[in-house]
Design a protein around this motif. Structure first.
Motif, PDB file in Angstrom:
ATOM      1  N   ILE A 159     -13.070  28.683  37.117  1.00  0.00           N
ATOM      2  CA  ILE A 159     -12.641  29.774  38.005  1.00  0.00           C
ATOM      3  C   ILE A 159     -11.118  29.792  38.035  1.00  0.00           C
ATOM      4  N   ASP A 160     -10.535  30.981  38.031  1.00  0.00           N
ATOM      5  CA  ASP A 160      -9.070  31.118  38.034  1.00  0.00           C
ATOM      6  C   ASP A 160      -8.578  30.980  39.474  1.00  0.00           C
ATOM      7  N   TRP A 161      -8.539  29.726  39.940  1.00  0.00           N
ATOM      8  CA  TRP A 161      -8.313  29.448  41.352  1.00  0.00           C
ATOM      9  C   TRP A 161      -7.012  30.038  41.936  1.00  0.00           C
ATOM     10  N   PRO A 162      -5.921  30.072  41.198  1.00  0.00           N
ATOM     11  CA  PRO A 162      -4.712  30.673  41.782  1.00  0.00           C
ATOM     12  C   PRO A 162      -4.891  32.153  42.155  1.00  0.00           C
ATOM     13  N   ARG A 163      -5.971  32.770  41.645  1.00  0.00           N
ATOM     14  CA  ARG A 163      -6.215  34.189  41.968  1.00  0.00           C
ATOM     15  C   ARG A 163      -7.364  34.358  42.976  1.00  0.00           C
ATOM     16  N   VAL A 164      -7.786  33.224  43.557  1.00  0.00           N
ATOM     17  CA  VAL A 164      -8.877  33.262  44.539  1.00  0.00           C
ATOM     18  C   VAL A 164      -8.289  33.285  45.951  1.00  0.00           C
ATOM     19  N   GLU A 165      -8.776  34.170  46.775  1.00  0.00           N
ATOM     20  CA  GLU A 165      -8.423  34.183  48.197  1.00  0.00           C
ATOM     21  C   GLU A 165      -9.629  33.689  48.986  1.00  0.00           C
ATOM     22  N   ILE A 166      -9.393  32.723  49.860  1.00  0.00           N
ATOM     23  CA  ILE A 166     -10.468  32.050  50.589  1.00  0.00           C
ATOM     24  C   ILE A 166     -10.528  32.548  52.031  1.00  0.00           C
ATOM     25  N   PHE A 167     -11.708  32.952  52.444  1.00  0.00           N
ATOM     26  CA  PHE A 167     -11.953  33.380  53.819  1.00  0.00           C
ATOM     27  C   PHE A 167     -13.105  32.546  54.378  1.00  0.00           C
ATOM     28  N   PHE A 168     -13.352  32.676  55.675  1.00  0.00           N
ATOM     29  CA  PHE A 168     -14.422  31.885  56.283  1.00  0.00           C
ATOM     30  C   PHE A 168     -15.413  32.795  56.993  1.00  0.00           C
ATOM     31  N   GLY A 169     -16.685  32.443  56.890  1.00  0.00           N
ATOM     32  CA  GLY A 169     -17.719  33.244  57.530  1.00  0.00           C
ATOM     33  C   GLY A 169     -17.774  33.020  59.028  1.00  0.00           C
ATOM     34  N   VAL A 221     -19.012  31.460  39.771  1.00  0.00           N
ATOM     35  CA  VAL A 221     -18.235  31.625  38.533  1.00  0.00           C
ATOM     36  C   VAL A 221     -18.427  33.041  37.993  1.00  0.00           C
ATOM     37  N   GLU A 222     -19.673  33.449  37.917  1.00  0.00           N
ATOM     38  CA  GLU A 222     -20.002  34.792  37.372  1.00  0.00           C
ATOM     39  C   GLU A 222     -19.355  35.895  38.205  1.00  0.00           C
ATOM     40  N   ARG A 223     -19.459  35.784  39.497  1.00  0.00           N
ATOM     41  CA  ARG A 223     -18.933  36.836  40.394  1.00  0.00           C
ATOM     42  C   ARG A 223     -17.413  36.849  40.360  1.00  0.00           C
ATOM     43  N   SER A 224     -16.806  35.658  40.232  1.00  0.00           N
ATOM     44  CA  SER A 224     -15.331  35.614  40.185  1.00  0.00           C
ATOM     45  C   SER A 224     -14.825  36.327  38.928  1.00  0.00           C
ATOM     46  N   ARG A 225     -15.541  36.125  37.828  1.00  0.00           N
ATOM     47  CA  ARG A 225     -15.118  36.754  36.561  1.00  0.00           C
ATOM     48  C   ARG A 225     -15.306  38.268  36.631  1.00  0.00           C
ATOM     49  N   GLU A 226     -16.403  38.701  37.281  1.00  0.00           N
ATOM     50  CA  GLU A 226     -16.613  40.149  37.473  1.00  0.00           C
ATOM     51  C   GLU A 226     -15.461  40.750  38.265  1.00  0.00           C
ATOM     52  N   ALA A 227     -15.127  40.097  39.382  1.00  0.00           N
ATOM     53  CA  ALA A 227     -14.085  40.633  40.271  1.00  0.00           C
ATOM     54  C   ALA A 227     -12.721  40.608  39.594  1.00  0.00           C
ATOM     55  N   LEU A 228     -12.402  39.492  38.935  1.00  0.00           N
ATOM     56  CA  LEU A 228     -11.065  39.348  38.339  1.00  0.00           C
ATOM     57  C   LEU A 228     -10.896  40.163  37.076  1.00  0.00           C
ATOM     58  N   ALA A 229     -12.008  40.682  36.554  1.00  0.00           N
ATOM     59  CA  ALA A 229     -11.899  41.617  35.425  1.00  0.00           C
ATOM     60  C   ALA A 229     -11.423  42.982  35.916  1.00  0.00           C
ATOM     61  N   GLU A 230     -11.613  43.209  37.238  1.00  0.00           N
ATOM     62  CA  GLU A 230     -11.289  44.549  37.786  1.00  0.00           C
ATOM     63  C   GLU A 230     -10.041  44.554  38.659  1.00  0.00           C
ATOM     64  N   LYS A 231      -9.692  43.356  39.208  1.00  0.00           N
ATOM     65  CA  LYS A 231      -8.538  43.344  40.126  1.00  0.00           C
ATOM     66  C   LYS A 231      -7.856  41.994  40.113  1.00  0.00           C
ATOM     67  N   GLU A 232      -6.756  41.893  40.843  1.00  0.00           N
ATOM     68  CA  GLU A 232      -5.871  40.732  40.754  1.00  0.00           C
ATOM     69  C   GLU A 232      -6.462  39.490  41.432  1.00  0.00           C
ATOM     70  N   THR A 233      -7.228  39.723  42.513  1.00  0.00           N
ATOM     71  CA  THR A 233      -7.716  38.559  43.266  1.00  0.00           C
ATOM     72  C   THR A 233      -9.223  38.647  43.491  1.00  0.00           C
ATOM     73  N   PHE A 234      -9.805  37.493  43.777  1.00  0.00           N
ATOM     74  CA  PHE A 234     -11.244  37.354  44.066  1.00  0.00           C
ATOM     75  C   PHE A 234     -11.360  36.864  45.504  1.00  0.00           C
ATOM     76  N   ALA A 235     -11.966  37.670  46.352  1.00  0.00           N
ATOM     77  CA  ALA A 235     -12.074  37.343  47.782  1.00  0.00           C
ATOM     78  C   ALA A 235     -13.406  36.653  48.050  1.00  0.00           C
ATOM     79  N   LEU A 236     -13.340  35.357  48.324  1.00  0.00           N
ATOM     80  CA  LEU A 236     -14.526  34.509  48.491  1.00  0.00           C
ATOM     81  C   LEU A 236     -14.613  34.029  49.936  1.00  0.00           C
ATOM     82  N   GLY A 237     -15.739  34.313  50.579  1.00  0.00           N
ATOM     83  CA  GLY A 237     -15.973  33.852  51.949  1.00  0.00           C
ATOM     84  C   GLY A 237     -16.831  32.604  51.940  1.00  0.00           C
ATOM     85  N   LEU A 238     -16.370  31.555  52.611  1.00  0.00           N
ATOM     86  CA  LEU A 238     -17.083  30.267  52.590  1.00  0.00           C
ATOM     87  C   LEU A 238     -18.016  30.141  53.785  1.00  0.00           C
TER      88      LEU A 238
END
Ligand code: 6PG
Length: 257
Positions: free
Chosen positions: A71-81, A32-49
Motif C-alpha cells: 500500500i502506498d502509505w504516504p498517500r493514505v489518510e487515516i480516520f477513525f470510526g 490493498v485492492e481498494r487502496s489501489r482502486e482509489a489511488l488510481a483515481e485520486k491523490e489520497t486513499f481515505a481509510l477509516g479504522l
C-alpha cells in the motif's frame, strides 16, 4: 451471499473464513485492492479504522513485511470510526491501539492521521470531527470504512437504543451508552453509508447469535444497529470466521471460503 433487500436495507455480502487470522488476511487483501482502486483515481486513499480488539491482528498484518510494501502509505489518510472518551495513550483508546499495531510502523505522515479527540468534552470532540469531515469530504465519504460488531449488534459506537442512532444531520456524534455508563464519539450511520466500501470484521462464537439475528432474523436496527450500515448493493462486505458464522470450530475447509 447475494445482496438482497431486507426492510429496505441491503444485506451485506458475506464471506466466511476458517479462522480470525484468515479473516485478517482476507481483509488485508481487500484493503490493498481498494487502496489501489482509489489511488488510481485520486491523490489520497481515505481509510477509516475500526476499534475494539478484532482489527488488531489485521493492523499488525498490514504493518508486517508481508503487506507493508503493498500500500502506498504516504498517500493514505487515516480516520477513525469511533473512539472511547479517554486520552490517546489510554489502554482503551482505539487510536492508541491503532498507533501501536499499525501507525507507528508505517510511513504515514502525521498530518494524514485524523484522530477523534477522546480527551475533550464528547460533544466538542464530535463537532470538531464532524466539521473536519465536512471540510474534507463535503457530501462524500471515506473510500473504505472498517467496522466491527459487538455481541449486541452494535457497530462503531452506535449501540442499541442510543441517541446517536437517530442522528441524520451530522457526520459525527457524541453518544452516551447507558450499558457502559460511558460517552463515546462515533461516525453516524448516514456518514458511514457514504463510504465507497464498508468492510466488516466479525469473529468469535460470542458474535454468532447476533450475526444470525442480523442476517436471518426480523430484528430492528434500533436493537441491532449494524443493520443501519447500508452503503448500497455490493458495497458492504462482512468477513466472518466460522465461529461467528455459527459453524462452530469443527467446520471443514470446504464449507468456508
Ligand atoms: C469499539 C468499536 C466497536 C467494536 C465492537 C467489537 O470502540 O469498541 O469500534 O464497535 O467494533 O465493540 O469489538 P471487538 O472487536 O472487541 O469484539
Amino acid at each position: 451471499m447475494p445482496v438482497s433487500k431486507l426492510h429496505g436495507m441491503s444485506v451485506p455480502n458475506i464471506e466466511v473464513h476458517p479462522t480470525p487470522d484468515a479473516v485478517a488476511a482476507a481483509a488485508a487483501e481487500r484493503i490493498v485492492e481498494r487502496s489501489r482502486e482509489a489511488l488510481a483515481e485520486k491523490e489520497t486513499f481515505a481509510l477509516g479504522l475500526a476499534g475494539g480488539s478484532t482489527p488488531e491482528a489485521l493492523y499488525e498484518l498490514l504493518a508486517s513485511p508481508a503487506y507493508n510494501w503493498r500500500i502506498d502509505w504516504p498517500r493514505v489518510e487515516i480516520f477513525f470510526g469511533d473512539e472511547r472518551c479517554v486520552p490517546p495513550d489510554h489502554l482503551q483508546s482505539n487510536y492508541g491501539m491503532a498507533k501501536r499495531a499499525l501507525l507507528d510502523h508505517l510511513p504515514i505522515p502525521g498530518d494524514n492521521v485524523y484522530r477523534m479527540k477522546g480527551e475533550l468534552d464528547p460533544e466538542q470532540a464530535a463537532m470538531q470531527y464532524g466539521r473536519m469531515l465536512k471540510d474534507k469530504f463535503g457530501d462524500g465519504g471515506l473510500d473504505l470504512l472498517l467496522v466491527g460488531m459487538g455481541d449486541d449488534g452494535h457497530t462503531l459506537s452506535l449501540f442499541p437504543q442510543t441517541r446517536a442512532l437517530d442522528e441524520t444531520e451530522h457526520r459525527c456524534a457524541a453518544n452516551f451508552v447507558p450499558k457502559l455508563d460511558a460517552w463515546r464519539i462515533t461516525l453516524t450511520a448516514p456518514f458511514a453509508n457514504r463510504s465507497g466500501r464498508v468492510l466488516g470484521l466479525v469473529t468469535g462464537a460470542s458474535k454468532a447469535a447476533a450475526v444470525a439475528e442480523v442476517l436471518e432474523g426480523d430484528v430492528d436496527e434500533c436493537d441491532y444497529p449494524i443493520k443501519l450500515i447500508d452503503p448500497g448493493p455490493d458495497r458492504f462486505i462482512m468477513l466472518l470466521d466460522a465461529a461467528a458464522a455459527g459453524m462452530g470450530t469443527e467446520s471443514s475447509e470446504e464449507e468456508v471460503v
